[in-house]
Design a protein around this motif. Structure first.
Motif, PDB file in Angstrom:
ATOM      1  N   ALA A   2     -24.883  33.560  49.202  1.00 13.87           N
ATOM      2  CA  ALA A   2     -24.925  32.534  50.302  1.00 13.87           C
ATOM      3  C   ALA A   2     -25.951  31.618  48.765  1.00 13.87           C
ATOM      4  N   TRP A   3     -26.489  32.235  48.259  1.00 14.69           N
ATOM      5  CA  TRP A   3     -27.630  31.629  46.565  1.00 14.69           C
ATOM      6  C   TRP A   3     -26.325  31.011  45.263  1.00 14.69           C
ATOM      7  N   GLN A   4     -25.019  31.964  45.759  1.00 16.09           N
ATOM      8  CA  GLN A   4     -23.900  31.200  44.772  1.00 16.09           C
ATOM      9  C   GLN A   4     -23.451  30.428  45.720  1.00 16.09           C
ATOM     10  N   ASP A  48     -37.397  24.385  31.550  1.00 12.09           N
ATOM     11  CA  ASP A  48     -37.741  25.146  32.903  1.00 12.09           C
ATOM     12  C   ASP A  48     -35.927  25.442  33.370  1.00 12.09           C
ATOM     13  N   ARG A  49     -35.109  24.724  32.302  1.00 13.02           N
ATOM     14  CA  ARG A  49     -33.605  25.004  32.510  1.00 13.02           C
ATOM     15  C   ARG A  49     -33.387  26.988  32.332  1.00 13.02           C
ATOM     16  N   GLU A  50     -34.138  26.850  31.162  1.00 13.42           N
ATOM     17  CA  GLU A  50     -33.953  28.916  31.072  1.00 13.42           C
ATOM     18  C   GLU A  50     -34.615  29.452  31.877  1.00 13.42           C
ATOM     19  N   THR A  51     -35.831  29.219  32.579  1.00 11.53           N
ATOM     20  CA  THR A  51     -36.039  29.884  33.269  1.00 11.53           C
ATOM     21  C   THR A  51     -34.599  29.607  34.866  1.00 11.53           C
ATOM     22  N   SER A  52     -34.127  29.238  35.036  1.00 13.56           N
ATOM     23  CA  SER A  52     -33.253  29.732  36.216  1.00 13.56           C
ATOM     24  C   SER A  52     -32.434  30.436  35.965  1.00 13.56           C
ATOM     25  N   LEU A  53     -31.624  30.545  34.428  1.00 10.21           N
ATOM     26  CA  LEU A  53     -30.942  31.244  34.441  1.00 10.21           C
ATOM     27  C   LEU A  53     -31.433  32.312  34.317  1.00 10.21           C
ATOM     28  N   VAL A  89     -26.632  22.747  45.050  1.00  7.70           N
ATOM     29  CA  VAL A  89     -28.185  21.708  43.690  1.00  7.70           C
ATOM     30  C   VAL A  89     -26.634  21.088  42.643  1.00  7.70           C
ATOM     31  N   HIS A  90     -26.032  22.104  42.462  1.00 11.27           N
ATOM     32  CA  HIS A  90     -24.906  20.630  41.161  1.00 11.27           C
ATOM     33  C   HIS A  90     -24.241  19.927  41.275  1.00 11.27           C
ATOM     34  N   ILE A  91     -23.903  19.641  43.199  1.00  7.14           N
ATOM     35  CA  ILE A  91     -23.797  17.984  43.203  1.00  7.14           C
ATOM     36  C   ILE A  91     -24.426  17.511  43.172  1.00  7.14           C
TER      37      ILE A  91
HETATM   38  C1  HEM Z   1     -22.646  29.908  34.405  1.00  2.22           C
HETATM   39  C2  HEM Z   1     -22.380  28.762  34.996  1.00  2.22           C
HETATM   40  C3  HEM Z   1     -23.174  28.559  35.761  1.00  2.22           C
HETATM   41  C4  HEM Z   1     -24.110  29.187  36.868  1.00  2.22           C
HETATM   42  C5  HEM Z   1     -23.946  30.623  36.797  1.00  2.22           C
HETATM   43  C6  HEM Z   1     -25.875  28.535  37.158  1.00  2.22           C
HETATM   44  C7  HEM Z   1     -26.398  28.523  38.195  1.00  2.22           C
HETATM   45  C8  HEM Z   1     -27.418  27.919  38.056  1.00  2.22           C
HETATM   46  C9  HEM Z   1     -28.742  28.570  38.876  1.00  2.22           C
HETATM   47  C10 HEM Z   1     -28.593  29.824  40.139  1.00  2.22           C
HETATM   48  C11 HEM Z   1     -29.388  27.299  39.759  1.00  2.22           C
HETATM   49  C12 HEM Z   1     -30.643  27.020  40.218  1.00  2.22           C
HETATM   50  C13 HEM Z   1     -30.172  27.140  41.923  1.00  2.22           C
HETATM   51  C14 HEM Z   1     -31.193  27.184  42.919  1.00  2.22           C
HETATM   52  O1  HEM Z   1     -32.067  26.072  42.956  1.00  2.22           O
HETATM   53  O2  HEM Z   1     -32.283  28.468  43.203  1.00  2.22           O
HETATM   54  C15 HEM Z   1     -28.946  26.238  39.054  1.00  2.22           C
HETATM   55  C16 HEM Z   1     -29.135  25.144  38.901  1.00  2.22           C
HETATM   56  C17 HEM Z   1     -28.903  23.726  38.055  1.00  2.22           C
HETATM   57  N1  HEM Z   1     -27.630  23.821  36.802  1.00  2.22           N
HETATM   58 FE1  HEM Z   1     -26.544  25.168  36.690  1.00  2.22          FE
HETATM   59  N2  HEM Z   1     -25.166  26.750  36.997  1.00  2.22           N
HETATM   60  C18 HEM Z   1     -23.721  27.731  36.019  1.00  2.22           C
HETATM   61  C19 HEM Z   1     -24.074  26.042  35.195  1.00  2.22           C
HETATM   62  C20 HEM Z   1     -24.535  25.175  34.888  1.00  2.22           C
HETATM   63  C21 HEM Z   1     -24.325  23.773  33.603  1.00  2.22           C
HETATM   64  C22 HEM Z   1     -23.199  24.235  32.753  1.00  2.22           C
HETATM   65  C23 HEM Z   1     -25.247  23.035  34.073  1.00  2.22           C
HETATM   66  C24 HEM Z   1     -25.384  21.494  32.933  1.00  2.22           C
HETATM   67  C25 HEM Z   1     -24.066  20.828  32.419  1.00  2.22           C
HETATM   68  C26 HEM Z   1     -26.452  22.753  34.400  1.00  2.22           C
HETATM   69  C27 HEM Z   1     -27.180  22.353  35.074  1.00  2.22           C
HETATM   70  C28 HEM Z   1     -28.458  22.564  36.439  1.00  2.22           C
HETATM   71  C29 HEM Z   1     -29.725  22.395  36.812  1.00  2.22           C
HETATM   72  C30 HEM Z   1     -29.395  20.889  35.973  1.00  2.22           C
HETATM   73  C31 HEM Z   1     -30.183  23.202  38.423  1.00  2.22           C
HETATM   74  C32 HEM Z   1     -30.778  22.121  38.625  1.00  2.22           C
HETATM   75  C33 HEM Z   1     -32.299  22.628  37.824  1.00  2.22           C
HETATM   76  C34 HEM Z   1     -32.600  24.198  37.777  1.00  2.22           C
HETATM   77  O3  HEM Z   1     -33.131  25.077  39.041  1.00  2.22           O
HETATM   78  O4  HEM Z   1     -32.989  24.403  36.568  1.00  2.22           O
HETATM   79  N3  HEM Z   1     -25.652  24.540  35.316  1.00  2.22           N
HETATM   80  N4  HEM Z   1     -27.855  26.464  38.153  1.00  2.22           N
END
Ligand code: HEM
Length: 198
Positions: free
Chosen positions: A90-92, A67-72, A98-100
């Motif tokens: 605004a998405w950034q 699931d997390r991979e799909t987000s990235l 979301v991170h909070i």
């Molecule tokens: C280059 C750094 C990062 C980027 C660009 C990034 C990007 C994103 C994006 C685009 C979302 C989805 C926001 C939405 O709901 O539309 C998200 C959520 C999330 N991120 Fe990050 N993130 C980063 C770093 C991290 C790190 C270091 C972690 C964990 C250690 C993390 C964990 C999560 C989790 C758990 C979510 C919520 C669940 C999900 O939608 O996958 N992220 N992040």
């Protein structure tokens, strides 16, 4: 609070030469196809790095890596397809909010951005993109993207963290501002005293 206005204000506070520009966007679009095919390796490396770190690994949840991979993946594709409009930035900001909620701290987010930059630097070689100048320019654009996204995500994290506290406590912003001004003087004194001479 309006996410678009908040994001615009954050972006306006970035020094202009360091902020992601229309020229950077055009260069990224020129290499879109080459960058898009890096997705699988980028996503794998990103989450391998997170999983290797116990503090970060607990945040992505057991069995939820797909699931997390799909987000990235969605983020990488949307970034490379553009446009870099108000909605994108605004998405950034939303990423910070979301991170909070999920407990991702800014140093983790920034650390992973540095990982992304390092990995891209190893791929964007003169041979891969057709010359040393192009490789340098493309990397500079990616670095400005990284800085701009980190600034927006980290500052919105702080802004919305405070907004949450304001809502919970029910303080009026003007009263909070007055209290803040006197309390910050106390805190600066305390922190200086803790630090001692340097
Ligand atoms: C280059 C750094 C990062 C980027 C660009 C990034 C990007 C994103 C994006 C685009 C979302 C989805 C926001 C939405 O709901 O539309 C998200 C959520 C999330 N991120 Fe990050 N993130 C980063 C770093 C991290 C790190 C270091 C972690 C964990 C250690 C993390 C964990 C999560 C989790 C758990 C979510 C919520 C669940 C999900 O939608 O996958 N992220 N992040």
């Amino acid at each position: 609070m309006d996410i678009f206005e908040t994001t615009r204000n954050i972006m306006a506070s970035l020094p202009e030469g360091q902020r992601f520009s229309a020229d950077d966007a055009a260069l990224l679009m020129r290499f879109r196809d080459q960058l898009l095919v890096m997705e699988d390796e980028l996503v794998k490396g990103f989450y391998d790095t997170i999983q290797a770190n116990p503090q970060m690994a607990t945040l992505i949840g057991h069995g939820a890596r797909a699931d997390r991979e799909t987000s990235l993946r969605r983020w990488w594709q949307r970034t490379l397809h553009g446009p870099f409009d108000d909605k994108y930035w605004a998405w950034q900001s939303l990423v910070g909010v979301v991170h909070i909620k999920v407990g991702v701290k800014n140093p983790m987010m920034m650390g992973m951005w540095t990982w992304v930059l390092g990995w891209l630097r190893s791929q964007i070689t003169p041979d891969a993109v057709g010359g040393a100048d192009v490789a340098r320019d493309l990397m500079s654009s990616v670095e400005r993207l990284a800085l701009t996204a980190q600034a927006v995500t980290a500052e919105s994290y702080l802004t919305y963290y405070l907004e949450t506290v304001i809502r919970i406590t029910g303080f009026k912003p003007a009263l909070l501002e007055r209290m803040f001004k006197s309390e910050i003087d106390v805190l600066v004194g305390e922190v200086r005293a803790q630090l001692g001479s340097i």
